[in-house]
Design a protein around this motif. Structure first.
Motif, mmCIF file in Angstrom:
data_model
loop_
_atom_site.group_PDB
_atom_site.id
_atom_site.type_symbol
_atom_site.label_atom_id
_atom_site.label_comp_id
_atom_site.label_asym_id
_atom_site.label_seq_id
_atom_site.Cartn_x
_atom_site.Cartn_y
_atom_site.Cartn_z
ATOM 1 N N LEU A 221 5.994 -29.752 45.788
ATOM 2 C CA LEU A 221 5.121 -29.614 44.626
ATOM 3 C C LEU A 221 3.674 -29.898 44.998
ATOM 4 N N GLY A 222 2.799 -29.432 44.131
ATOM 5 C CA GLY A 222 1.375 -29.761 44.275
ATOM 6 C C GLY A 222 0.733 -29.114 45.480
ATOM 7 N N ARG A 223 1.289 -27.977 45.916
ATOM 8 C CA ARG A 223 0.703 -27.313 47.081
ATOM 9 C C ARG A 223 -0.165 -26.147 46.634
ATOM 10 N N ARG A 224 -1.269 -26.446 45.980
ATOM 11 C CA ARG A 224 -2.143 -25.405 45.434
ATOM 12 C C ARG A 224 -2.634 -24.447 46.511
ATOM 13 N N MET A 225 -2.792 -24.997 47.743
ATOM 14 C CA MET A 225 -3.341 -24.177 48.819
ATOM 15 C C MET A 225 -2.382 -23.062 49.219
ATOM 16 N N ASP A 226 -1.142 -23.140 48.748
ATOM 17 C CA ASP A 226 -0.199 -22.086 49.085
ATOM 18 C C ASP A 226 -0.355 -20.892 48.169
ATOM 19 N N GLY A 227 -1.306 -20.946 47.266
ATOM 20 C CA GLY A 227 -1.582 -19.821 46.390
ATOM 21 C C GLY A 227 -0.370 -19.496 45.562
ATOM 22 N N PRO A 228 -0.012 -18.218 45.501
ATOM 23 C CA PRO A 228 1.056 -17.823 44.601
ATOM 24 C C PRO A 228 2.452 -18.155 45.107
ATOM 25 N N ALA A 229 2.584 -18.656 46.322
ATOM 26 C CA ALA A 229 3.928 -18.917 46.848
ATOM 27 C C ALA A 229 4.489 -20.210 46.275
ATOM 28 N N ARG A 230 5.764 -20.183 45.898
ATOM 29 C CA ARG A 230 6.460 -21.433 45.582
ATOM 30 C C ARG A 230 7.178 -21.818 46.865
ATOM 31 N N VAL A 231 6.779 -22.981 47.395
ATOM 32 C CA VAL A 231 7.258 -23.345 48.733
ATOM 33 C C VAL A 231 8.327 -24.433 48.626
ATOM 34 N N PHE A 232 9.341 -24.291 49.458
ATOM 35 C CA PHE A 232 10.466 -25.234 49.454
ATOM 36 C C PHE A 232 10.699 -25.740 50.867
ATOM 37 N N SER A 233 11.194 -26.978 50.967
ATOM 38 C CA SER A 233 11.695 -27.403 52.268
ATOM 39 C C SER A 233 13.174 -27.013 52.280
ATOM 40 N N LEU A 234 13.611 -26.513 53.410
ATOM 41 C CA LEU A 234 15.010 -26.123 53.562
ATOM 42 C C LEU A 234 15.634 -27.088 54.577
ATOM 43 N N LYS A 235 16.687 -27.795 54.153
ATOM 44 C CA LYS A 235 17.331 -28.755 55.067
ATOM 45 C C LYS A 235 18.803 -28.405 55.202
ATOM 46 N N THR A 236 19.282 -28.384 56.430
ATOM 47 C CA THR A 236 20.695 -28.064 56.631
ATOM 48 C C THR A 236 21.495 -29.352 56.861
ATOM 49 N N GLU A 237 22.795 -29.227 56.761
ATOM 50 C CA GLU A 237 23.653 -30.413 56.939
ATOM 51 C C GLU A 237 23.540 -30.999 58.335
ATOM 52 N N ASP A 238 23.287 -30.109 59.323
ATOM 53 C CA ASP A 238 23.183 -30.643 60.691
ATOM 54 C C ASP A 238 21.754 -31.060 61.056
ATOM 55 N N GLY A 239 20.923 -31.307 60.030
ATOM 56 C CA GLY A 239 19.626 -31.957 60.272
ATOM 57 C C GLY A 239 18.456 -31.035 60.581
ATOM 58 N N LEU A 240 18.660 -29.704 60.490
ATOM 59 C CA LEU A 240 17.526 -28.809 60.734
ATOM 60 C C LEU A 240 16.662 -28.742 59.483
ATOM 61 N N GLN A 241 15.369 -28.486 59.692
ATOM 62 C CA GLN A 241 14.452 -28.473 58.559
ATOM 63 C C GLN A 241 13.373 -27.405 58.765
ATOM 64 N N GLY A 242 13.001 -26.745 57.689
ATOM 65 C CA GLY A 242 11.927 -25.751 57.778
ATOM 66 C C GLY A 242 11.334 -25.512 56.403
ATOM 67 N N LYS A 243 10.360 -24.600 56.338
ATOM 68 C CA LYS A 243 9.746 -24.302 55.036
ATOM 69 C C LYS A 243 9.890 -22.829 54.716
ATOM 70 N N VAL A 244 10.315 -22.549 53.496
ATOM 71 C CA VAL A 244 10.374 -21.158 53.039
ATOM 72 C C VAL A 244 9.617 -21.047 51.717
ATOM 73 N N GLY A 245 9.006 -19.883 51.514
ATOM 74 C CA GLY A 245 8.238 -19.671 50.289
ATOM 75 C C GLY A 245 8.684 -18.394 49.603
ATOM 76 N N PHE A 246 8.445 -18.340 48.307
ATOM 77 C CA PHE A 246 8.802 -17.152 47.538
ATOM 78 C C PHE A 246 7.581 -16.733 46.733
ATOM 79 N N ILE A 247 7.202 -15.480 46.877
ATOM 80 C CA ILE A 247 6.054 -14.954 46.121
ATOM 81 C C ILE A 247 6.629 -13.946 45.135
ATOM 82 N N SER A 248 6.443 -14.245 43.858
ATOM 83 C CA SER A 248 7.190 -13.504 42.833
ATOM 84 C C SER A 248 6.271 -12.860 41.798
ATOM 85 N N PRO A 249 5.454 -11.896 42.211
ATOM 86 C CA PRO A 249 4.514 -11.311 41.254
ATOM 87 C C PRO A 249 5.215 -10.605 40.099
#
Ligand code: SAM
Ligand code: SF4
Length: 327
Positions: A221-249
């Motif tokens: 949340l609060g990531r205004r600099m990401d513009g129109p993207a809603r950004v999420f952290s993605l975490k897997t059960e085996d400890g991997l982590q990354g960021k994915v965003g969705f732009i939904s015009p």
């Protein structure tokens, strides 16, 4: 202005491109592809004057886009001049990556730190089908070079059912195994004869459900600099982590928080990508207008910024060419 702070100008530096993506500049477009004559583009001097004025009015971020911004001659010197402008905190670039391997170091030296790179597939044959060019390896090399140089890299994937939907999970895995943020963009019906079809549309909600099969998605949340993207952290059960965003015009209007203004490669000021209303800034600049008059038109365009667009209601307001407007 509906309480929106307009802090961000997107400049389409050219309507030309070294690719021919099917959804943007299809090679077989009815009537052929119409390109602007060079003299119809704002010169770098004209662009620098406009940027100085908007920065004086309080905007502090610029995105260079197009067409393909890196094909315009002199672009590196232009970026170096932009980075001298006091008050301009950030210059970002959206590119197809074709020239990135060769230009990444120069871009870094010129002051760019954030790159959005468009990549709809990781399959070379499919890349050729989508873009008209057999250049996947070259683009991939450019992406890797940019990452190694320390750029903040975001990969933009246009989500198209029946075209690249079998790769969405692979793209999310890439976000887990690399420092790149992967952003899925809903396919937009831009341009009168776009290849957009309802059947090829997939909503961000469906995409999210699909990506959530890999792990837990937590909204950042609060990531205004990401513009129109809603950004999420993605975490897997085996400890991997990354960021994915969705732009939904289409499925989630973000007009109420939109903080951007666009200057098309034809020198027209546009308050909304998906709304055809434009103001002819180039005519004013070339007609000998004073700085105050130019600022007046910019201010008026901001005041007239549409409250929202109507694509979700099936009323297509955008007949312009994406490459000219600057996607
Ligand atoms: N040539 C550069 C590039 O491809 O990154 C910059 C310009 S391009 C018009 C900017 C972005 O718009 C790209 O990420 C592209 O995928 C996206 N785009 C173009 N047409 C689109 C459409 N019909 N729907 C959704 N995104 C689109
Ligand atoms: Fe060129 Fe970008 Fe349009 Fe593809 S999306 S044709 S790379 S401007």
């Amino acid at each position: 202005m509906f309480s929106r702070t307009i802090s961000y100008l997107r400049l389409s530096l050219t309507d030309r491109c070294n690719l021919r993506c099917v959804y943007c500049m299809p090679e077989n477009k009815k009537g052929g592809l119409q390109m602007l004559p060079h003299e119809e583009l704002l010169s770098y001097e004209e662009l620098l004057r406009i940027v100085r004025l908007v920065v004086g009015m309080g905007m502090n971020k610029i995105r260079l886009t197009g067409g393909e911004p890196l094909v315009r001659k002199g672009v590196m010197d232009f970026i170096s001049s932009l980075s001298q402008i006091i008050g301009l905190d950030e210059i970002r670039l959206t590119t197809n990556g074709v020239l990135l391997h060769e230009k990444a170091k120069g871009l870094y030296d010129a002051g760019i730190r954030k790159l959005n790179i468009s990549l709809d597939t990781m399959q070379p044959e499919r890349f050729k089908k989508i873009t008209g060019a057999d250049l996947f390896d070259q683009v991939w090399k450019g992406i890797k070079t940019a990452g190694e140089l320390g750029f903040d890299v975001k990969l933009n994937v246009v989500a198209m059912k029946g075209v690249n939907d079998d790769e969405f999970v692979d793209f999310a895995r890439l976000a887990l195994s690399s420092p790149y943020q992967v952003r899925f963009i809903e396919f937009m019906p831009v341009g009168n004869d776009s290849t957009w079809k309802e059947a090829s549309f997939i909503s961000s909600t469906d995409l999210q459900t699909l990506i959530a099969t890999l792990g837990t998605l937590d909204p950042l949340l609060g990531r205004r600099m990401d513009g129109p993207a809603r950004v999420f952290s993605l975490k897997t059960e085996d400890g991997l982590q990354g960021k994915v965003g969705f732009i939904s015009p289409i499925s989630h209007h973000f007009c109420d928080t939109c903080n951007r203004l666009r200057l098309t490669s034809a020198g027209r000021l546009r308050a909304c990508l998906l709304h055809d209303r434009e103001a002819d800034l180039k005519a004013l600049v070339r007609g000998g207008a004073t700085d105050a008059e130019i600022c007046g038109l910019i201010r008026q365009t901001i005041l007239d910024k549409p409250k929202g667009h109507t694509l979700a209601e099936d009323q297509l307001n955008c007949s312009g060419q994406m490459s000219r407007i600057g996607g």
